[in-house]
Design a protein around this motif. Structure first.
Motif, short mmCIF file in Angstrom:
data_model
loop_
_atom_site.label_atom_id
_atom_site.label_comp_id
_atom_site.label_asym_id
_atom_site.label_seq_id
_atom_site.Cartn_x
_atom_site.Cartn_y
_atom_site.Cartn_z
N ILE A 219 0.87 -1.28 -0.04
CA ILE A 219 0.05 -0.05 -0.03
C ILE A 219 0.92 1.13 -0.11
O ILE A 219 0.78 2.28 -0.67
CB ILE A 219 -0.98 -0.14 1.16
CG1 ILE A 219 -1.95 -1.17 0.97
CG2 ILE A 219 -1.70 1.33 1.26
CD1 ILE A 219 -2.84 -1.42 2.36
N HIS B 38 2.54 2.72 -3.17
CA HIS B 38 1.60 3.38 -3.84
C HIS B 38 0.78 4.81 -3.23
O HIS B 38 0.75 5.70 -4.00
CB HIS B 38 0.20 2.64 -4.40
CG HIS B 38 0.56 1.38 -5.37
ND1 HIS B 38 1.09 0.20 -4.60
CD2 HIS B 38 0.64 1.33 -6.91
CE1 HIS B 38 1.27 -0.66 -5.74
NE2 HIS B 38 1.23 0.31 -6.69
N THR B 39 0.71 4.82 -1.97
CA THR B 39 0.08 5.80 -1.31
C THR B 39 1.01 6.88 -0.68
O THR B 39 0.80 7.93 -0.24
CB THR B 39 -1.04 5.34 -0.29
OG1 THR B 39 -0.31 4.72 0.51
CG2 THR B 39 -1.95 4.55 -0.92
#
Length: 412
Positions: free
Chosen positions: A69, A72-73
């Motif tokens: 995660i 990507h974030t």
């Protein structure tokens, strides 16, 4: 950016340090709660040790999805959200009326929360540095050592003054503060800001600061990935046993619970020093050899513990075992970056640490049940030492990153 200003990567290091200090102060405070939980719920040692083991298993298992995660974030949402989960778990534990509720509150809350915050924060540091990666990683993961240093004695004092339930609530409040400050400091890689790792100026003729390297799938198809994975997995069976059982061990041989908590503090002190000391050694003998040294050092110290029945011997064990543990944690992310680059480093580190979770889940309860059955920790400690030696041998057989990369030029 003006060269007179502090390179932004060092603020990322500070955020990662605080993130790990906060999460692991709570995680390793468990030694101070061991006795009161055992008494409060009439539990056996294996059952009580399982509380910590659930948390350790989960924070290593959740490193993989957290890394995926965060790739990507960015790391900030994961750091803040993870530490808030830790605080929520402590609130649940404070209201527990049975041991299974401690499993849910402390085990699940701390486990998932630390898992969500740790890997994204340490992976963020790797992206901001190349030449100074070892030093930056050592500084960042020193937060774990400082957390170990302060968590258990703080919890011990709080339990004595206000009781274990209120102690959990105080720790929850401190964790929320840590979440806010750490989250404000961590940030995505330097390419997001037009910067380059180590604060280097732009390359002549341009050039990209976007990190490159192996994908998780590509890394998982390589030999070095599995050597690191298996080595860490085997070591982890004995790695966390002292953090759970050293305090009751000290009580059993007549040194008192207060001295047992002091030993946890010394583990943290040794861990903090080891992160700096062994991170500097990597520049002389290389990260792979330094990493192998951590395995053999931990093995020797576990043998020392199995023979220790006096306060001075246990002090030596706690300091030196803590140092090798600290070196292991400091070197591992940088060694992974050396082999696989920084492109998908969060998910790669998370995947590598998932193996540690299985050893953490099994090792401490096994030692507790061994004590319940045999009345001694000796056999469990020596099994941990043997597994560390196996990890040492397979790491020595792994090629150096530079040699390996020369044969594997293209990231996959």
């Amino acid at each position: 950016m003006s060269r007179s200003k502090v390179f932004a990567g060092w603020w990322v290091v500070a955020g990662a340090f605080l993130c790990m200090l906060t999460g692991y102060a709570v995680a390793y405070s468990f030694a101070a709660f061991f006795g009161v939980l055992e008494s409060e719920f009439g539990a056996r040692r294996g059952e009580t040790a399982l509380v910590f083991s659930i948390a350790a298993f989960l924070y290593f298992q959740f490193g993989l999805p957290a890394g995926l995660i965060a790739d990507h974030t960015g790391p900030r949402p994961m750091v803040i959200g993870g530490l808030i989960l830790v605080a929520a778990g402590l609130v649940v534990a404070a209201r527990a009326s049975s041991l299974w509720q401690i499993y849910v509150g402390y085990g699940l809350g701390v486990g998932v929360g630390v898992g969500f915050s740790y890997v994204p924060s340490i992976a963020a540091v790797q992206r901001w540095f190349v030449r100074r990666r070892g030093a930056a990683s050592g500084l960042a993961v020193a937060g774990i050592g400082v957390g170990t240093l302060v968590g258990a004695p703080l919890a011990h004092e709080l339990i004595a003054i206000i009781g274990w339930r209120q102690a959990y609530l105080v720790l929850a409040g401190l964790t929320v503060v840590g979440a806010i400050v750490a989250g404000a400091l961590v940030r995505p890689g330097p390419e997001r800001y037009g910067l380059f790792p180590d604060g280097d100026p732009p390359r002549p003729g341009g050039g990209s600061a976007v990190p490159t390297g192996y994908s998780l799938g590509g890394a998982a198809r390589t030999g070095p990935f599995w050597v690191i994975y298996v080595g860490a997995f085997l070591m982890s069976f004995g790695l966390f046993v002292p953090f759970v059982h050293l305090a009751p061990y000290a009580r059993d041989i007549g040194l008192g619970e207060g001295f047992g908590v002091l030993l946890i503090v010394l583990l943290g002190l040794g861990s903090t020093v080891g992160r700096f000391l062994f991170a500097s050694v990597t520049g002389w003998i290389g990260r792979r050899r330094s990493f192998a040294m951590m395995y053999v050092g931990a093995a020797v110290m576990l043998v020392v513990w199995s023979l220790s029945t006096s306060a001075p011997a246990l002090v030596v064990f706690a300091l030196l075992f803590g140092a090798f543990y600290g070196g292991f944690v400091a070197i591992a992310p940088s060694l992974a970056a050396d082999y696989f680059g920084a492109g998908a480093l969060g998910s790669i580190i998370g995947a590598l640490y998932s193996g540690v979770g299985f050893g953490a889940l099994l090792g401490s309860p096994a030692a507790g049940y061994a004590f319940d059955f045999f009345g001694s920790y000796t056999g469990a400690i020596l099994v941990g030492a043997v597994l560390c030696l196996v990890s040492f041998l397979i790491t020595l057989m792994m090629p150096e990153p530079r040699e390996w990369l020369a044969r594997h030029q293209q990231p996959r």
